[in-house]
Design an enzyme around this catalytic site. Structure first.
Site, PDB file in Angstrom:
ATOM      1  N   ASP A  88     -51.371 -19.699  30.698  1.00  0.00           N
ATOM      2  CA  ASP A  88     -52.970 -19.638  31.308  1.00  0.00           C
ATOM      3  C   ASP A  88     -54.070 -20.823  30.782  1.00  0.00           C
ATOM      4  OD1 ASP A  88     -55.089 -18.375  32.672  1.00  0.00           O
ATOM      5  OD2 ASP A  88     -55.627 -17.311  30.741  1.00  0.00           O
ATOM      6  N   ASP A  90     -57.877 -20.765  30.317  1.00  0.00           N
ATOM      7  CA  ASP A  90     -58.996 -20.301  29.691  1.00  0.00           C
ATOM      8  C   ASP A  90     -58.608 -19.233  28.650  1.00  0.00           C
ATOM      9  OD1 ASP A  90     -61.194 -21.338  31.261  1.00  0.00           O
ATOM     10  OD2 ASP A  90     -60.607 -19.893  32.784  1.00  0.00           O
TER      11      ASP A  90
END
Length: 563
Positions: A88, A90
């Protein structure tokens, strides 16, 4: 403004205060009585024996045993078997400083006032970073923010309406005479039940703070409000901060102030691919550990691993962040890059096709028959991803910070290995390593063992002794809780049970760590072995003796008649 009351105001924490060097139960005699004729004297003798035992068997070096930079395993996994690494963006590749949270809070607060016409008085509240923790539940109809354990029980003393603690008796009354929350009311698979929501991602910290401040204002001024509407308005205001790109603008503006400018070059081919980076000292306000992210990615590529990125963030934002952390050639590190993926529906909805983006971010309309390295794709779905890449099963390891949106589907439905990024872990381990925590917890465990064994004494004097021990135990629990957070304690434990958050962490992740940079402390072929923790029926000794390391059991005779 908006700060919570002192921890001692909680009804479950009466008279809490830091223990002194020789802290002990106020009713305890200073020395063990001779003879032991009276049952109460016998109990206090055992108490004093146990205190000496804990003191003698807890050496100073027992503290600082845990490494905040370590990786912790829920399930055995060998990195030698992992060929593909997914990430991912963030709070995984990009680690954000806590200074971002006040900005989100303030922007959403102003949106509530200016666009949703909420009272101007709400503007007096500022963000309090020490109020909430991740993993809390919110009962929408009761305006109740609370901490729930793995068995669906509310931890008493951790229920707040607005910024005020709710008395234990009221909490129990609200749920029909029990602390238990029925399964049908609890959060569903993605943390959203019919009337209760669980706050699972780090961005939810300012959301919980704002929700509590708004409720506090309405209650404090005697204003009537609809709980469901208020909850939705606050949630929508927080969402607007993200959807309107305000957060992206702050971070991009921060990166444009200077900071360090990566100079990234690629050399070699295939498994021998190596990257070099030189930069000035980091000055960024929001993004942290960019150089460590670069080191992790380049190391994996140098060892022949394939990398991919699946994020809900837009390409322009990711591109600026990766250029800032890694360099202009960052896409050469990744075999596949997918932005605006719309997780978690990316993992379950087959209907959304992949769309290719050009360098300017414009969409292409051609049908995607393969995912090319160096190209950018938007949305799509996991089923097409698996078909086009053939990356399946345990040879894939995916890292994310959100247990539901990032990890749950991948582990339970597709058999990928998963790694959870839990930034709070670093701080919690540092607290666990303190002498205060270690001594408080050890004596608490020992005292619990005494209470369990000595409850067979039921004369009037003995009951007074047991009541004094119970009071001391409650004070110890309160002190231990407040070391982590005055209102809600640790994100991993209630007083003794794992939290609901911990239950999900164990269920949905093979590994968990404070940051992605923890991978740098291990070889790329390292095997992680989870520790065997004894089940209740497997423990050969009482827990108080286990935690003190005592191999003698001087009190087992007290329970010998129970068979």
């Amino acid at each position: 403004h908006g700060g919570p009351r002192a921890a001692s105001s909680s009804p479950s924490c009466p008279g809490c205060g830091p223990p002194g060097p020789g802290a002990h139960c106020p009713g305890a005699p200073r020395s063990a009585p001779a003879g032991g004729a009276e049952p109460s004297a016998h109990l206090w003798a055992r108490y004093q024996d146990m205190r000496r035992l804990v003191h003698d068997l807890l050496p100073p070096e027992v503290c600082s045993l845990l490494n905040p930079a370590a990786i912790y395993a829920n399930n055995e996994i060998s990195l030698r078997d992992v060929e593909v690494y997914g990430f991912d963006y963030d709070y995984t590749l990009a680690q954000y400083a806590d200074t971002l949270h006040p900005e989100i809070f303030t922007a959403a607060r102003d949106i509530l006032i200016e666009h949703y016409k909420y009272p101007e008085g709400i503007r007096k509240y500022d963000y309090n970073p020490s109020f909430a923790i991740r993993g809390l539940h919110y009962d929408i109809q009761k305006s109740l923010l609370m901490k729930i354990d793995a068995f669906h029980y509310v931890q008493l003393g951790t229920a707040y309406r607005g910024l005020q603690p709710v008395p234990d008796e009221e909490v129990i009354d609200l749920y029909g005479g029990t602390q238990h929350i029925p399964l049908y009311q609890m959060s569903g698979f993605y943390g959203k039940g019919p009337s209760i929501k669980q706050f699972m991602d780090i961005f939810s910290l300012p959301e919980m703070a704002l929700l509590s401040c708004v409720v506090d204002h309405f209650l404090g001024h005697g204003l009537e409000f609809d709980q469901a509407h208020l909850y939705k308005d606050v949630t929508d205001a927080i969402r607007d901060v993200h959807v309107k790109g305000l957060m992206y603008q702050w971070i991009e503006r921060d990166m444009g102030k200077g900071g360090w400018l990566p100079c990234c070059g690629l050399s070699g081919q295939g498994a021998g691919l190596a990257l070099t980076s030189s930069h000035l000292p980091s000055l960024e306000k929001y993004i942290q550990r960019g150089d460590e992210t670069f080191a992790v990615l380049s190391r994996l590529v140098a060892h022949g691993k394939q990398l991919f990125l699946i994020t809900n963030s837009p390409f322009s934002f990711v591109d600026k962040g990766m250029r800032h952390m890694v360099g202009a050639d960052w896409r050469q590190l990744f075999d596949v890059v997918i932005v605006q993926a719309d997780k978690p529906s990316f993992f379950t909805d087959r209907r959304k096709p992949f769309r290719k983006l050009d360098e300017k971010g414009s969409l292409h309309w051609d049908r995607i028959t393969r995912l090319e390295k160096g190209k950018i794709y938007r949305q799509g779905n996991l089923f097409d991803f698996l078909r086009l890449t053939e990356w399946r099963g345990p040879r894939v390891l995916y890292f994310g910070d959100h247990l539901y949106s990032d990890l749950a589907d991948l582990m339970l439905r597709h058999g990928w290995r998963t790694g959870a990024i839990i930034p709070e872990l670093e701080r919690e381990i540092r607290i666990i390593n303190t002498e205060q925590y270690m001594h408080s917890l050890t004596w608490q465990q020992a005292l619990t063992g005494l209470l369990e064994r000595m409850q067979t004494y039921q004369d009037a004097e003995s009951r007074q002794v047991l009541a004094a021990w119970m009071k001391e135990r409650q004070e110890l629990r309160c002190i231990t809780k407040a070391l982590f957070n005055a209102q809600f304690g640790s994100i991993f434990r209630t007083f003794h049970n794992p939290t609901y958050f911990s239950r999900r962490l164990v269920r949905f992740s093979d590994l968990y760590m404070a940051s992605l940079s923890c991978l740098l402390n291990y070889r790329v072929d390292f095997t992680f072995y989870p520790r065997r923790t004894p089940l209740q029926h497997e423990a050969p000794l009482w827990m108080d003796q286990l935690c003190t390391g005592c191999m003698k059991t001087p009190f087992l005779g007290d329970m010998a008649h129970i068979r």
